[in-house]
Scaffold this active site. Structure first.
Site, PDB file in Angstrom:
ATOM      1  N   GLY A  72       1.609  36.793   1.149  1.00  0.00           N
ATOM      2  CA  GLY A  72       1.980  36.453  -0.227  1.00  0.00           C
ATOM      3  C   GLY A  72       3.293  35.685  -0.285  1.00  0.00           C
ATOM      4  O   GLY A  72       3.455  34.771  -1.092  1.00  0.00           O
ATOM      5  N   ASN A 151       4.987  44.475  -9.249  1.00  0.00           N
ATOM      6  CA  ASN A 151       4.712  45.394  -8.146  1.00  0.00           C
ATOM      7  C   ASN A 151       5.313  46.777  -8.344  1.00  0.00           C
ATOM      8  O   ASN A 151       4.805  47.766  -7.834  1.00  0.00           O
ATOM      9  CB  ASN A 151       5.195  44.808  -6.815  1.00  0.00           C
ATOM     10  CG  ASN A 151       6.564  44.185  -6.902  1.00  0.00           C
ATOM     11  OD1 ASN A 151       6.818  43.333  -7.749  1.00  0.00           O
ATOM     12  ND2 ASN A 151       7.459  44.602  -6.029  1.00  0.00           N
ATOM     13  N   GLN A 181      -0.128  41.307  -6.925  1.00  0.00           N
ATOM     14  CA  GLN A 181      -0.433  42.681  -7.372  1.00  0.00           C
ATOM     15  C   GLN A 181      -1.541  42.718  -8.422  1.00  0.00           C
ATOM     16  O   GLN A 181      -1.879  43.790  -8.925  1.00  0.00           O
ATOM     17  CB  GLN A 181       0.827  43.363  -7.921  1.00  0.00           C
ATOM     18  CG  GLN A 181       1.884  43.634  -6.868  1.00  0.00           C
ATOM     19  CD  GLN A 181       1.475  44.704  -5.856  1.00  0.00           C
ATOM     20  OE1 GLN A 181       0.486  45.421  -6.031  1.00  0.00           O
ATOM     21  NE2 GLN A 181       2.251  44.825  -4.786  1.00  0.00           N
ATOM     22  N   SER A 201      -2.269  38.050  -1.507  1.00  0.00           N
ATOM     23  CA  SER A 201      -1.999  38.578  -0.166  1.00  0.00           C
ATOM     24  C   SER A 201      -3.069  39.606   0.192  1.00  0.00           C
ATOM     25  O   SER A 201      -3.266  40.571  -0.553  1.00  0.00           O
ATOM     26  CB  SER A 201      -0.618  39.233  -0.168  1.00  0.00           C
ATOM     27  OG  SER A 201      -0.358  39.809   1.086  1.00  0.00           O
ATOM     28  N   THR A 239      -3.544  26.445  13.464  1.00  0.00           N
ATOM     29  CA  THR A 239      -4.943  26.846  13.658  1.00  0.00           C
ATOM     30  C   THR A 239      -5.272  28.037  12.761  1.00  0.00           C
ATOM     31  O   THR A 239      -4.504  29.000  12.688  1.00  0.00           O
ATOM     32  CB  THR A 239      -5.181  27.201  15.146  1.00  0.00           C
ATOM     33  OG1 THR A 239      -4.832  26.054  15.922  1.00  0.00           O
ATOM     34  CG2 THR A 239      -6.626  27.582  15.407  1.00  0.00           C
ATOM     35  N   CYS A 327      10.221  46.155   0.090  1.00  0.00           N
ATOM     36  CA  CYS A 327      11.224  45.248   0.660  1.00  0.00           C
ATOM     37  C   CYS A 327      12.645  45.686   0.337  1.00  0.00           C
ATOM     38  O   CYS A 327      13.573  45.333   1.045  1.00  0.00           O
ATOM     39  CB  CYS A 327      11.027  43.844   0.141  1.00  0.00           C
ATOM     40  SG  CYS A 327       9.341  43.325   0.247  1.00  0.00           S
TER      41      CYS A 327
END
Ligand code: PLP
Length: 394
Positions: A72, A151, A181, A201, A239, A327
């Site tokens: 995300g 969140n 979220q 995410s 990739t 976080c």
């Protein structure tokens, strides 16, 4: 002791079906999707199919509007830096005070680098001051970033209406929505909106960590964050992470199938937890009361008690929850979201987020409602605010 996992806004369990779908791409189907021989064909097809599934999940018009990222945070950085890079003559950007750090800290950094930022406030319920947001728009406004669901509190922002109103003020202003979220919790139909960019995410809806996606509406110009090969139509080099992309698509399909369950069963479990706590624990107060919220999240303040201590005691009982976002926890800084809402210091440091998922059971909720009052009672005894707590508990 069994585990009660109520921290699904931090990350989720990988669904067994998701793991199953990923495994072939670690084994026989290991080709590089860009190669031309038969071995690569399966990987190429899998990425193509996954792009279609994610486009469908987000209500995009065209699978070409989806680019795969690693998370995300990368989706947000790609959107914001990508738009600014192709509009270097414009220097005004807008966001809210309650964004996830991946937007908030990027904006702070941009402010230091000479961008003029309008920070939009929220009220005590957590609702956004949309009037101020619209008033802030000028001919120089290049980007508006607003999250779809918070969140920490689960508060939903009306990003479809906001995007329409932004375009009425200035059709050239781009709108990025952090949908991390919201995906899998509430319906999303981007083709019906004026949103230009939308990030998700995988690990928030039962795919593994390390994969995300960014919707870029057809015709929206961005420069790539990661420069290199021509993957993702030149918008993100590297990739493709085939097994994880397949995992995220499988998780998206499951989330879409389970959306009704999220909106009914998960919501009723969340409400049961919330009511059980608020009616049994006298110093508990609901944060964001009265705002429209995603069905899986509740954020409750326990006045005059330290949140980290509550979390440690919950952990001793096998219950996982969190204070603030994953976080910021560990920093002991009170939540920027709750501070922006004006939550008083009495419960700011003792606020706990419980976030459920489709794997949460009624037993999990009953167990948490049963264990929490004793924890709060114990911690109230060692709080330095005895007079205030005696007053509340009398
Ligand atoms: N945006 C929001 C609202 C989030 O909650 C998170 C993660 O907690 C992110 C962005 C970042 O997602 P990721 O951890 O995949 O980088």
């Amino acid at each position: 002791m069994s585990l009660v996992y109520l921290d699904n806004n931090a990350t989720t369990m990988v669904a067994p079906e998701v793991l199953e779908a990923m495994l072939p791409y670690f084994k026989g189907e290991y080709g590089n999707p860009s190669s031309i021989y038969d071995l690569a064909h399966g990987a190429n097809l899998a990425v193509k199919k996954s792009r279609e599934i994610i486009a469908d999940f987000l209500g995009a018009k065209d699978p070409k509007e989806i680019i795969f990222t690693s998370c995300g945070s990368e989706s947000a950085n790609t959107a914001i830096k990508g738009v600014l890079d192709v509009n270097r003559n414009k220097k005004h950007i807008i966001t809210t005070r309650v964004e996830h750090p991946c937007v908030l800290n990027l904006y702070k950094d941009l402010e230091k680098r000479g961008y003029q930022v309008s920070w939009i406030d929220v009220d005590s319920k957590g609702d956004l001051d949309i009037g101020s947001l619209l008033e802030a728009i000028t001919p120089d406004t290049v980007l508006v970033s607003v999250m779809m669901a918070n969140n920490e509190t689960g508060t939903i922002y009306p990003v479809d209406k906001i995007s329409e109103a932004v375009k009425m003020q200035n059709p050239d202003t781009k709108v990025f929505v952090d949908g991390v979220q919201a995906a899998g919790k509430i319906p999303i139909n981007l083709k019906e909106t004026k949103i230009d960019l939308f990030g998700i995410s995988g690990h928030k809806f039962h795919a593994p960590k390390g994969v995300g996606a960014l919707y870029v509406k057809s015709g929206t110009m961005i420069s790539p964050l990661i420069v290199g090969g021509h993957q993702e139509r030149g918008k993100r080099a590297g990739t493709e992470n085939v097994p994880y992309i397949v995992g995220m698509a499988t998780a998206a399909k499951l989330a879409a199938e389970n959306l009704k369950d999220e909106l009914t069963r998960v919501k009723s479990l969340r409400d049961k937890l919330e009511n059980g706590i608020l009616s049994n624990i006298k110093n508990a107060v609901l944060n964001s009361r009265g705002s429209v919220r995603v069905p899986n999240t509740t954020n409750i303040g326990f006045q005059y008690i330290e949140g980290e201590l509550i979390l440690l005691h919950l952990n001793d009982e096998g219950i996982c929850a969190s204070s603030g976002s994953a976080c910021t926890s560990g920093s002991l800084e009170p939540s920027h979201v709750l501070r922006a809402q004006g939550v008083p210091f009495t419960s700011l440091h003792g606020s706990i987020r419980f976030s459920l998922s489709r794997y949460t059971t009624e037993e999990d909720i009953d167990y948490t409602i049963e264990k929490l009052p004793a924890i709060i009672k114990k911690l109230a005894k060692i709080s330095p605010f005895q007079k205030e707590l005696n007053e509340i508990f009398k």
